[in-house]
Design a protein around this motif. Structure first.
Motif, short mmCIF file in Angstrom:
data_model
loop_
_atom_site.label_atom_id
_atom_site.label_comp_id
_atom_site.label_asym_id
_atom_site.label_seq_id
_atom_site.Cartn_x
_atom_site.Cartn_y
_atom_site.Cartn_z
N ILE A 402 -24.24 0.44 -45.86
CA ILE A 402 -24.14 -0.71 -44.97
C ILE A 402 -25.02 -1.82 -45.53
CG2 ILE A 402 -24.53 -1.56 -42.63
CD1 ILE A 402 -24.26 1.38 -41.69
N LEU A 403 -24.43 -2.96 -45.72
CA LEU A 403 -25.19 -4.13 -46.18
C LEU A 403 -25.30 -5.10 -45.02
CD1 LEU A 403 -26.42 -6.09 -48.26
CD2 LEU A 403 -24.11 -6.70 -48.93
N ILE A 404 -26.51 -5.33 -44.55
CA ILE A 404 -26.72 -6.27 -43.44
C ILE A 404 -27.47 -7.47 -43.99
CG2 ILE A 404 -27.73 -6.65 -41.17
CD1 ILE A 404 -27.45 -3.77 -40.56
N THR A 405 -26.94 -8.63 -43.76
CA THR A 405 -27.65 -9.82 -44.23
C THR A 405 -27.54 -10.93 -43.20
OG1 THR A 405 -27.86 -11.41 -46.03
CG2 THR A 405 -25.64 -10.58 -45.59
N GLY A 406 -28.66 -11.58 -42.96
CA GLY A 406 -28.65 -12.68 -42.00
C GLY A 406 -28.32 -12.23 -40.61
N SER A 407 -28.65 -11.02 -40.27
CA SER A 407 -28.41 -10.53 -38.92
C SER A 407 -29.59 -9.70 -38.47
CB SER A 407 -27.15 -9.66 -38.88
OG SER A 407 -27.15 -8.85 -37.70
N ASN A 408 -30.18 -10.09 -37.35
CA ASN A 408 -31.22 -9.28 -36.73
C ASN A 408 -30.50 -8.38 -35.73
OD1 ASN A 408 -33.39 -8.18 -35.46
ND2 ASN A 408 -34.24 -10.10 -34.71
N SER A 536 -18.24 1.11 -48.07
CA SER A 536 -19.32 0.15 -47.86
C SER A 536 -18.84 -0.94 -46.93
CB SER A 536 -19.75 -0.47 -49.18
OG SER A 536 -20.28 0.51 -50.03
N THR A 537 -19.71 -1.35 -46.05
CA THR A 537 -19.35 -2.42 -45.12
C THR A 537 -20.43 -3.49 -45.13
OG1 THR A 537 -18.70 -2.90 -42.84
CG2 THR A 537 -20.39 -1.22 -43.14
N ILE A 538 -20.01 -4.70 -44.87
CA ILE A 538 -20.96 -5.82 -44.78
C ILE A 538 -21.01 -6.29 -43.34
CG2 ILE A 538 -21.44 -8.21 -45.46
CD1 ILE A 538 -20.00 -7.65 -48.10
N LEU A 539 -22.20 -6.37 -42.78
CA LEU A 539 -22.40 -6.97 -41.47
C LEU A 539 -23.24 -8.23 -41.68
CD1 LEU A 539 -23.52 -3.85 -39.38
CD2 LEU A 539 -21.20 -4.54 -39.96
N LEU A 567 -12.14 -3.32 -48.46
CA LEU A 567 -11.42 -4.03 -47.42
C LEU A 567 -10.17 -3.24 -47.06
CD1 LEU A 567 -11.73 -7.66 -48.78
CD2 LEU A 567 -12.26 -7.01 -46.44
N GLY A 568 -9.79 -3.36 -45.81
CA GLY A 568 -8.54 -2.75 -45.40
C GLY A 568 -8.61 -1.26 -45.20
N LYS A 569 -9.81 -0.69 -45.28
CA LYS A 569 -9.97 0.75 -45.08
C LYS A 569 -11.01 0.97 -43.98
CE LYS A 569 -9.64 0.93 -50.06
NZ LYS A 569 -10.52 0.19 -50.93
N PRO A 570 -11.00 2.14 -43.37
CA PRO A 570 -12.01 2.41 -42.35
C PRO A 570 -13.42 2.27 -42.91
CG PRO A 570 -10.33 4.13 -42.35
CD PRO A 570 -10.07 3.26 -43.54
N SER A 571 -14.32 1.83 -42.06
CA SER A 571 -15.75 1.73 -42.39
C SER A 571 -16.04 0.81 -43.57
CB SER A 571 -16.36 3.11 -42.67
OG SER A 571 -16.13 3.97 -41.59
N THR A 572 -15.20 -0.17 -43.81
CA THR A 572 -15.48 -1.15 -44.86
C THR A 572 -15.43 -2.54 -44.23
OG1 THR A 572 -13.16 -1.43 -45.48
CG2 THR A 572 -14.37 0.33 -46.58
N GLY A 573 -15.15 -3.54 -45.05
CA GLY A 573 -14.85 -4.85 -44.52
C GLY A 573 -16.00 -5.84 -44.56
N VAL A 574 -15.67 -7.04 -44.10
CA VAL A 574 -16.63 -8.13 -43.97
C VAL A 574 -16.68 -8.46 -42.49
CG1 VAL A 574 -17.20 -10.47 -44.66
CG2 VAL A 574 -16.02 -8.96 -46.26
#
Lengths: 965, 564
Positions: A402-408, A536-539, A567-574
Motif C-alpha cells: 500500500i502506497l499512501i501519499t498526501g493522506s493522513n 499494490s494500491t495507491i491511496l 489497475l483493474g484488478k482487486p486490491s490495486t488502483g489509484v
C-alpha cells in the motif's frame, strides 16, 4: 473444497475455514465469547471446544482449520460438562446483577448462562477487579463485568491499530488496562469505541446510554454517517425519540461494525440548541422590502446575528426568489452563483444545480470538491476517463503493498486506515510518502519524508527506477495504454539522486519504494503468488490534490499505476480518498461549473438536450461557469452580485479568507442554507434552516462510488426542512417569477407551460429523474439500494454496479500516460517568511467545525486549535510547547497554541483548519490555482513564527467573539 | 612445573562463597610468588560440595570441597609448602583427573556439561582447545539436509520437556518457503528448582552458540535470538561475551568462515514471566508484546517470529548438537534408549544428599540417579517421592523408583520428563501442602488469557487450601478432581493443561494423605496448619528446606515444548 462432517452433517468448505466458521455457516451454533469474525482467533474463552475424532482432547473450534474427512461433534456429555463448568467459573468472577444492567438482553454471558442453566456460581464468588473508570465522556469501563475475552484489546490492535490497551498483570489479577492504568486520554486511544462495540458484557458501555433503557426497549434506525467520505453504515438506538447510542453493524458494506470517534460519538450536534429552527432575514432587509438591491447598500453593512429576524417560510422564500430574480433581470444570469454541498444528498445536489442551471440560467455552480479533489476529477479523468476511486475500500485489506501519499488516513478517513492496518498486520508493505509524520507511520514499513512540495520528484524517480530495473508491466503497457514513449523519455532525467537532492529523501529509500510498489512485495516475505507480481494500491488525498500542480501530481500517480499494471484488478488502483460524506455524489450530480450530471460537459449539445428535456427547459447555458475561488474573485469585481450557498462555510474553508469576506460583503444578496448559523451564514441576508443528514432520506455516494440510502433518525428541529424540500419550494417560486418573463421573451416551447419540474413526491422520485439524465446512475433506484447500495457506473436496472473500474478497458478506452515535469511549490519560503505552512484535519474535528465543535465529547477531547512546530524551529523562535505562537503569512496573522515535537520536519508548520478563533485559511494563498482543476494550493504557503508580545491576538475574524459551541 | 588451580564461580559457587576463596588463593599465591594460574570455571555440577577447588600439578589433580577461605592455606600448603599431609584429606572430593573415584560424577555421562567446571567460560581459547567450533566447521562442509539427517538418526529429542524429535522439527522449518528464517534458543528456565540452562550457559556458553550455528546452517536461518531470563545476570554476561568473541572469531556475522552464510545472534532478556517459556508466548515477548500463548497451529516452524518460519529449541537441545556432529549419530543414539538418544541433565534438589546438576544417559533408572548418584535422602530421613517437571510435572513414589528415565516411561507414571527439574521429597513433607505450593505457583504465573487456567487454577488452589486447613470434606475433593479435568481439557496452553498434574499424581500415589486431612483433620507429616490448632511447629522451616523459591530467585527451566 474440503469435505468434513459436523454433527453428522456433511459439508464442503473453502480451505482455511475454521471449524467454527464452517459450523456457523451451516446453521450449527457453538457457544463462544471471545470469537469475532473480524479478529484473529484467540481461543481464550474455551466455550467453543468441540470434539474432533482422532484427537485426544477437545479442540477450540475457532482455531482449528477444517481438514478433509474431519469428523466433528459439537455436542456431547463431556462438552456440556466442560461448558457448564466454564460458565460456572466465569460467573464466579462476574456479578449476576442482570436486572439493573444496561446490557440485559444483549449480554453474551447472560445468554449462555441461561442456555446452560447456570443461575449462580457453585464456586466461591471472588471478584478479580471492581474498578469503575469514567475518565472520558464517551464510554465507561466497569471492570467487574469484564470476562477478559480480550476482544477490546484485539480490536484495538488488529483493526484500529491504536494499541491503547492491553492485558496487564498475571493470573487471576490479569485485567485490561491502559499503560500504567492511566486515564484513556493519556493513552494512544483514538476513542473510536470499537472496544465498546465488541464487548460481550457490560464492561464497556457508552456513557450516553447509562441507565436509560434496556435493549428490548430501543428502536433502531440504520443510516449513513454524515461526516467523511468513507460512508460508514451506522445504527442509531433510540428510546422515546432520543438517541441513546450509535454503533456499527456487521452488514454495513464499508465499515462492518467499526466506526471512528466522530461517527460513533459525534452525533449530538444534531440536537444542539444552536440549531437553526426558523428562516432568518436581516432586519434591514425587511424594512427595505421591495427596494432594489442597488439602493440597499445599508443592507450589506452586516452586523451580528442579533440583526436577524425570524420569519415564516413564505416570507423568506418570496424574498429570496424576488431578490434573485431581480439580480438576474438587472445583471444577467451569470451575476448569480451557487455553492452546492458535499454534505447534502445526491438528490439535493442534483436539485441545486438544476435550480442554478434551469431556473436561474447559469453554470455558476460549484462546491467544495473544487477545494479538495478537483485535481483528481481532472487528472484521473485525463488518464483513465473516470475521476474517482478505482477500487473498493474493502479491497485494501488484501493488498500486498500500500502506497499512501498526501493522506493522513488515520485522522481524516479513520475507517479506511483500519483496512490499511489489517493489511499490514497480515504482512503487507506500507509505504508512506508525506512531509508529516502522520499517525499511520507507526505501522509503515517504509516512510519517506520529503520537504513539502517536492513529492513529485519522488514519484518520477520511482518511475525512473521501475523502468531502469525492468519492473514495468510491459504487457499491460502495450495492450492497455497509450502515450508511453513520451512518458518514458520524460522520466529519464529523474534519477533517484536527483529526487534525493530535491526532496531530502535518501535515494536508497526511493529505490526501495519503487521495488515494493512495482512488484507488490510483502513485508513478511511471503509472496501471494510466486509467478505474478503482488497487488499494490495507491491511496492519496489532499496532500496531492491541494497543490498548484495537483492535476499533474495525480497524473504522475496514474502513470505509476499504469506502468506496473496495478489497475483493474482487486486490491490495486489509484484511489483518491474523498473528504466529505457526499463529495463524490455532489460531483456526480453535476454540482460543478463545467459538467451536467454524470460528468457530461455543458458544451455537449446532445447531453444538454436530454437534460433540458427532462427539466422542461428550453435550453441550458453552454459555457462553463465559475469555480469557487473564481466566484469570490468575481464577487469582488462585482461581476457576481448574488450567491446562494447551501451547507458550505467558505468563511473558514476557502483560502485567503480575508478576501472571501471582502467578496461576500460585496454581494448584493447572499442566501445561506445551513443547519447552524455558520461564519458564512452570519454574513447572509437570508438564512434557510436545513435538516441535518440525521433528519432526512435520500442518498450519499461514498468515496468508492457506492450509492447508499439514508433514513431519517430524528425529525428536523422546529421549522427546519430537508434541503430538497427547500429547493423545490424555491424552484417553484422562481419559476413563478420567471414564468411571466419567459413568456414575454418568447423562449419557445416551454413558454406558458405550467412548471411541474419542482413537484417531487419523494427523494426516490428525484433519483428516478437523476437516473434518466445521468448514464452512470442509469440503473440506480432507491428500491435497489437497501443493504449494500450500488457502486456506479450502473447503467441499467439489471446492471450489478462496478466496484472495480477499468477491468477490461479504461473508461476512456486506453489509459493515457502523460509526460509531466516536477515542480516546486508556488510560494517558496524566503527571508521574510522562512517556513512552510501546510494544513489539514485532525481526528476529532471535521471541516469548519460547525458540527464537531458542537459535540460535547469531541470538544472535550480537542477544544482548541494548535500549530505543530518542529522543536528546532520552536527553539529558534523562543516558542515553548503549549505556549502561544503568532503565525504570519503575506495574507494575515493568527495566534494559536504551539505543539512542539517532531511530527513535522524542521522548516514546516502544520495547522488544522477547523478553528474560527485561529483560522488557518487566513494565511493560505489563493493566487496559484492549478491551471486545469482551479484548485488552490492549501498545502504549501510561506509563513513566519513569532512568540507573541503580550496582547497580540492575531488579526481577528470579523465575526469572532460571537459565541458558538 | 605446570600448575593450575580451578575454582568454580558459577552462581552456585558464588553463593557458597567462592569469591572469598578466590581472594584467599590469590593472596596465598601472591605472598609466595608462585607461578600458578588461577582459573575461574563454571560449575562441575557438585553443588553440594561448593565451593570447589581443583589443584592441578603436572597432570595430577586433586579436587577439594567445600573449601572455605580458612581452608585455603592448609590445602595449598600440601601442594606448595611444608604443610602436614592429611590435614586436608577430609576435604578431598577426588584425586583423579577423570573424577572416576567420585561416585557423584563417575556414574554420569557428561556431554552438554562436559566442559562445565573444566574451562574458563570467558575464554574462547579454552573452548577452542577442547575441539570448540570444530563441529560447526564440519557441519559447514555438509549440506543442510545431511545435518538434519544426522540429528534425526541421533534420536535427539527436545530437552525442554515435551521430547519432540529435533531432526523432525528442524526439517519442518527447513522446508518452509520464504525468508528470512529465525532460530530461537529458549533459555527462559522457569520451573522451581531447575538450573540446567543456567549451569550450561555460565560454564560453557560457546557450546550453545555452536549448537545454534549448526542449527542455523541446517535450517537456513540467518537470524537468531537467545531468550534468557534476566534473573540470570551471570549467564547473560557470559552470553554477551561469547557472542562478541564469536563475532571476532568470525563464526557470527557475514560470510561466516568464507561459507557465504550470514548469521546474527541477539540476546533478549525475559522479564520474569513463567509462561514465556511457552514457545508462542516467548515469540510474542521477543516481538515486544505481552507474553501470552496463542493457538497452534500455525506452529512456529511455519509462522513464528514476526510471522516467519522459526525453529525453537532449548539450551540443552542445542548444546547436544556439537557432540553429535563430532562423534556421529550412532554414538549418541547408542547412549540412550531405542526411542531417545543421548543424555539428559537434571537439577537434583530438595531433600537429597548430593544436590547438584547431573547428566545421565537416557534409560538410567530413577533409583540409580537418586540413590547412586544423589546419595539418597539427607541423613536420617526416608525418601517419599520425587517431583519431575516442576509445576507441570508430577510426583513419583518410592515403589516406582525403578522407572527408566525416558519420555514415555515417565509419562506412564503420570509425571513427565520435563526440562530437568527433580525435587526429592522426604517424610517431613506433606504431599497436599507440597501440591498446594505448585498450584500457588501456577495460578500466580497463569497469563490470564484462558479462563480455565486463570480462574480454574485459582479455585483449585482454594480447594487445596481448604484441605490443608482442615476445612474440606469429601465433596470438596470430588469437586477438585472434577475441576482438574476441566482445567486439563479446557486450558489453552501447556501451562494450564498440565497444572492439575501435581494434584492428579499426588492423588494417585498419596490419596491417604488427602483423606487424612479431610476425614481425620490430621496432617500425617505434621506440616499443615489444620483448623484444630495442631499446627506443626517449624512446619514452614522443614518445608522451606526444599529449595523451591519463586520465579525471581529460583533457578528454573522453561517448558519450551509444551503441547497445546
Amino acid at each position: 473444497m474440503i469435505t468434513l462432517t459436523i454433527d453428522g452433517k456433511m459439508m464442503d468448505v473453502a480451505p482455511g475455514t475454521t471449524v467454527l466458521e464452517a459450523a456457523l455457516a451451516h446453521g450449527i451454533d457453538i457457544p463462544r465469547l471471545c470469537y469475532h469474525p473480524e479478529l484473529a482467533p484467540s481461543g481464550g474463552c474455551r466455550l467453543c471446544l468441540v470434539e474432533i475424532e482422532g484427537r485426544p482432547t477437545p479442540q477450540p473450534s475457532c482455531g482449528v482449520r477444517c481438514a478433509e474427512h474431519m469428523v466433528v461433534h459439537t455436542q456431547s456429555d463431556q462438552l456440556t460438562r466442560l461448558r457448564r463448568d466454564t460458565i460456572d467459573l466465569f460467573v464466579s468472577d462476574h456479578p449476576l446483577r442482570c436486572v439493573v444492567c444496561d446490557k440485559n438482553g444483549a449480554c453474551d454471558l447472560q445468554r449462555y448462562a441461561y442456555q446452560y442453566g447456570i443461575a449462580e456460581t457453585s464456586y466461591e464468588f471472588e471478584l478479580s477487579r471492581s474498578l469503575y473508570q469514567e475518565d472520558n465522556p464517551f464510554f465507561v469501563r466497569d471492570h467487574q463485568y469484564c470476562i477478559l475475552c480480550a476482544k477490546c484489546v484485539r480490536v484495538c490492535d488488529e483493526v484500529v491499530g491504536a494499541n491503547a490497551i492491553d492485558l496487564v498483570g498475571r493470573g487471576f489479577t490479569s485485567h485490561v488496562a491502559t499503560p500504567f492504568d492511566g486515564p484513556m486520554v493519556n493513552s494512544s486511544c483514538v476513542f473510536c469505541g470499537s472496544c465498546v462495540q465488541v464487548c460481550p458484557t457490560a464492561a464497556l458501555l457508552p456513557v450516553s446510554r447509562l441507565g436509560k433503557g434496556r435493549e428490548w426497549e430501543l428502536e433502531r434506525t440504520r443510516t449513513i454517517c454524515g461526516y467523511c467520505g468513507v460512508g460508514c453504515g451506522i445504527e442509531y438506538a433510540l428510546k422515546g425519540g432520543t438517541i441513546l447510542y450509535a454503533q456499527g453493524y456487521r452488514e454495513a458494506p464499508v465499515n462492518g461494525e467499526f466506526l471512528c470517534v466522530k461517527g460513533r460519538f459525534g452525533w449530538d450536534f444534531a440536537t444542539h440548541p444552536d440549531r437553526l429552527t426558523q428562516p432568518l432575514v436581516r432586519r434591514a432587509l425587511l424594512e427595505d422590502k421591495g427596494q432594489q438591491t442597488e439602493d440597499a447598500e445599508g443592507s450589506s453593512a452586516l452586523g451580528p446575528a442579533a440583526d436577524f429576524v425570524p420569519v415564516s417560510w413564505e416570507t423568506a422564500l418570496d424574498l429570496v426568489a424576488t431578490r434573485l430574480a431581480a439580480v438576474v433581470q438587472a445583471h444577467g444570469s451569470d451575476a448569480v452563483a451557487g455553492l452546492a454541498s458535499a454534505r447534502c444528498t445526491n438528490e439535493e445536489n442534483y436539485l441545486f444545480q438544476k435550480l442554478l442551471r434551469a431556473s436561474l440560467g447559469t453554470n455558476n455552480v460549484d462546491h467544495c470538491a473544487r477545494l479538495c479533489h478537483a485535481s483528481s476529477v481532472t487528472g484521473l479523468g485525463m488518464a483513465f476517463g473516470s475521476g474517482a476511486m478505482t477500487n473498493p475500500i474493502r479491497d485494501i485489506r488484501d493488498a500486498d503493498c500500500i502506497l499512501i501519499t498526501g493522506s493522513n488516513t488515520a485522522e481524516s478517513h479513520p475507517v479506511i486506515s483500519y483496512e490499511v492496518v489489517r493489511a499490514v498486520k497480515k504482512g503487507a508493505h506500507l509505504i508512506i510518502i508525506d512531509p508529516r509524520r502522520v499517525p499511520l507511520v507507526d505501522h509503515a514499513t517504509l516512510f519517506l519524508q520529503p520537504k513539502p512540495g517536492t513529492d513529485g520528484f519522488i514519484f518520477l524517480a520511482m518511475a525512473h527506477v521501475i523502468l531502469r530495473e525492468g519492473w514495468a508491466d510491459t504487457a499491460f503497457i502495450e495492450t492497455r495504454t497509450e502515450g508511453f514513449e513520451a512518458f518514458a523519455q520524460s522520466v529519464e532525467q529523474y534519477t533517484p539522486e536527483v529526487a534525493a537532492l530535491a526532496s531530502g529523501v535518501p535515494a536508497e529509500h526511493i529505490e526501495q519504494a519503487a521495488r515494493y510498489y512495482a512488484l507488490g512485495e510483502r513485508a513478511n516475505g511471503a509472496l501471494t503468488s510466486p509467478v505474478m507480481r503482488g497487488r499494490s494500491t495507491i491511496l492519496y488525498a489532499m496532500g496531492i490534490t491541494q497543490r498548484h500542480n495537483g492535476t499533474e501530481l495525480v497524473l504522475t500517480l496514474s502513470n505509476l499505476a499504469m506502468l506496473c499494471g496495478h489497475l483493474g484488478k482487486p486490491s490495486t488502483g489509484v484511489n483518491p480518498l474523498r473528504g466529505q460524506s457526499n463529495v463524490q455524489g455532489a460531483c456526480d450530480m453535476g454540482a460543478l461549473p463545467n459538467v451536467l450530471p454524470g460528468y457530461q460537459p455543458v458544451s455537449d449539445a446532445a447531453a444538454r438536450y436530454t437534460v433540458a428535456q427532462a427539466w422542461e427547459s428550453a435550453d441550458l447555458p453552454t459555457t462553463p461557469g465559475l469555480t469557487v475561488v473564481e466566484m469570490m474573485h468575481a464577487a469582488v469585481a462585482r461581476n457576481v452580485r448574488a450567491m446562494y450557498i447551501m451547507g458550505e462555510n467558505p468563511m473558514l474553508s476557502d483560502p485567503n479568507i480575508t478576501q472571501v469576506e471582502v467578496a461576500l460583503r460585496a454581494l448584493d444578496f447572499l442566501v445561506v442554507q445551513d443547519i447552524f448559523l455558520s461564519e458564512t451564514a452570519q454574513l447572509a441576508h437570508v438564512v434557510f434552516p436545513a435538516a441535518s443528514s440525521l433528519e432526512k432520506d435520500g442518498t450519499f455516494t461514498n468515496t468508492e462510488r457506492r450509492v447508499q440510502l439514508l433514513a431519517p433518525v430524528l425529525p428536523p428541529p422546529g421549522a427546519a426542512h430537508a434541503d430538497w424540500q427547500i429547493l423545490c419550494a424555491l424552484g417553484e417560486q422562481l419559476d413563478a417569477k420567471f414564468g411571466h418573463q419567459r413568456r414575454t421573451e418568447d423562449r419557445g416551447a416551454t413558454a406558458g407551460r405550467s412548471a411541474r419540474r419542482w413537484d417531487y413526491a419523494s427523494t426516490a422520485a428525484i433519483m428516478d429523474e437523476v437516473a434518466r439524465v445521468t448514464p452512470i446512475y442509469g440503473g440506480i433506484r432507491h428500491a435497489r439500494l437497501a443493504g449494500h447500495g450500488v457502486v456506479w457506473p450502473c447503467t441499467s436496472a439489471d446492471h450489478p454496479g462496478t466496484p472495480i473500474l477499468h477491468t477490461q478497458t479504461f473508461t476512456r478506452g486506453r489509459g493515457m500516460f502523460h509526460a509531466v515535469a516536477a515542480q516546486g511549490p508556488a510560494e517558496q519560503p524566503d527571508a521574510a517568511f522562512p517556513l512552510i505552512l501546510t494544513t489539514g484535519r485532525i481526528l476529532y474535528h471535521y471541516h469548519t467545525g460547525t458540527m464537531t465543535r458542537r459535540s460535547e465529547g469531541l470538544t472535550w477531547r480537542e477544544s482548541r486549535g494548535y500549530a505543530e512546530i518542529h522543536e528546532q524551529d520552536a527553539a529558534a523562535a523562543g516558542i515553548r510547547d503549549g505556549g502561544p505562537v503568532l503565525i504570519t503569512s503575506r495574507r494575515g496573522q493568527i495566534r494559536t497554541q504551539a505543539r512542539v515535537g517532531q511530527r513535522v520536519p524542521p522548516g514546516t508548520v502544520f495547522l488544522s483548519f477547523h478553528w474560527k478563533e485561529a483560522p488557518a485559511n487566513l494565511l493560505t494563498q489563493d493566487f496559484a490555482l492549478d491551471p486545469l482543476a482551479k484548485i488552490p494550493e492549501y498545502k504549501v504557503c510561506a509563513v513566519r513564527l513569532e512568540r507573541p508580545r503580550s496582547g497580540a491576538h492575531g488579526k481577528p475574524l470579523p465575526l469572532s467573539g460571537e459565541k458558538t459551541a | 612445573m605446570r600448575t593450575t588451580i580451578r575454582v568454580g564461580v558459577s552462581t552456585c559457587g558464588l553463593a557458597a562463597g567462592a569469591e572469598a576463596v578466590c581472594s584467599a588463593i590469590e593472596t596465598y599465591l601472591h605472598r609466595r610468588q608462585l607461578p600458578v594460574t588461577l582459573q575461574r570455571t563454571g560449575c562441575l555440577g557438585a553443588c553440594h560440595r561448593e565451593p570447589l577447588v581443583e589443584v592441578m600439578v603436572d597432570g595430577a589433580s586433586t579436587l577439594y570441597g567445600p573449601v572455605t577461605p580458612e581452608r585455603v592455606t592448609p590445602i595449598l600448603d600440601q601442594h606448595f609448602g611444608a604443610g602436614g599431609r592429611g590435614i586436608a584429606a577430609d576435604w578431598v572430593v577426588s584425586r583423579r583427573p577423570d573424577k572416576q573415584d567420585y561416585p557423584f560424577l563417575a556414574r554420569q555421562v557428561q556431554i552438554t556439561t562436559q566442559l562445565c567446571g573444566v574451562i574458563d567460560p570467558s575464554s574462547l581459547d579454552h573452548y577452542l582447545a577442547h575441539s570448540g567450533y570444530e563441529a560447526f566447521r564440519a557441519a559447514l562442509r555438509l549440506p543442510p539436509e545431511a545435518i538434519v539427517q544426522i540429528v534425526t538418526e541421533a534420536r535427539l529429542r527436545g530437552r525442554g520437556g515435551a521430547g519432540y524429535p529435533t531432526g523432525l522439527k528442524w526439517e519442518h522449518t527447513r522446508q518452509q518457503p520464504g525468508t528470512p528464517k529465525f532460530i530461537i534458543c529458549n533459555a527462559d528456565e522457569g520451573d522451581p528448582g531447575a538450573f540446567m540452562d543456567r549451569t550450561m550457559i555460565e560454564g560453557d556458553p560457546h557450546r550453545l552458540l555452536e549448537g545454534m550455528l549448526i542449527a542455523a546452517h541446517a535450517i537456513g536461518a540467518t537470524q537468531g535470538y537467545i531468550y534468557v531470563r534476566a534473573e540470570y545476570p551471570l549467564a547473560v554476561k557470559a552470553l554477551r561475551r561469547a557472542i562478541t568473541q564469536a563475532q571476532e572469531y568470525g563464526v557470527i556475522g557475514r560470510n561466516i568462515l568464507g561459507s557465504g552464510l550470514d548469521f546474527t545472534l541477539t540476546i533478549k532478556e525475559g522479564a520474569g514471566a513463567f509462561v514465556c517459556g511457552e514457545e508462542t508466548a516467548l515469540i510474542h515477548s521477543i516481538e515486544g508484546a505481552r507474553g501470552m500463548p496463542r493457538l497452534r497451529p500455525p506452529y512456529p516452524s511455519a509462522q513464528g517470529l514476526w510471522g516467519y518460519p522459526t525453529n525453537i529449541n532449548n539450551v540443552e537441545t542445542y548444546c547436544s548438537v556439537p557432540s553429535i556432529i563430532l562423534n556421529g549419530p550412532g554414538w549418541f543414539a547408542g547412549l540412550g534408549t531405542a526411542r531417545s538418544g543421548g543424555t539428559k541433565a537434571f537439577a537434583l534438589t530438595g531433600a537429597i544428599a548430593n544436590s547438584g546438576l547431573v547428566e545421565v544417559p537416557i534409560g538410567m533408572t530413577l533409583r540409580e540417579l537418586i540413590v547412586d548418584i544423589g546419595g539418597g535422602c539427607q541423613s536420617g530421613r526416608t525418601f517419599k517421592a520425587v517431583q519431575l517437571g516442576g509445576p507441570s510435572g508430577g510426583c513419583i513414589p518410592t515403589d516406582l523408583l525403578d522407572t527408566r528415565i525416558d519420555y514415555e516411561d515417565l509419562h506412564a507414571t503420570g509425571a513427565i520428563m520435563g526440562s530437568g527439574g527433580m525435587v526429592v521429597v522426604d517424610d517431613t513433607t506433606c504431599m497436599v501442602d507440597f501440591t498446594r505450593f505448585f498450584l500457588t505457583f501456577t495460578q500466580d504465573e497463569s497469563c490470564g488469557k484462558c479462563l480455565p487456567c486463570r480462574v480454574g487454577t485459582r479455585k483449585m488452589l482454594g480447594f487445596l487450601t481448604r484441605i490443608t486447613h482442615g476445612q474440606a470434606d469429601q465433596t470438596d475433593l470430588d469437586r477438585l478432581l472434577h475441576l482438574c479435568e476441566t482445567v486439563r481439557l479446557g486450558s489453552l496452553c501447556g501451562l494450564g493443561q498440565t497444572a492439575p498434574n501435581p494434584v492428579l499424581t499426588t492423588m494417585r500415589y498419596f490419596k491417604d494423605e488427602y483423606l487424612a486431612h479431610i476425614a481425620d483433620k490430621r496432617c500425617p507429616a505434621h506440616v499443615c496448619p489444620l483448623d484444630d490448632g495442631r499446627t506443626m511447629a517449624a512446619a514452614s522451616g522443614s518445608n522451606g528446606r526444599v529449595a523451591l523459591g519463586t520465579k525471581h530467585t529460583a533457578a528454573v527451566p522453561g517448558p519450551e515444548e509444551r503441547q497445546v
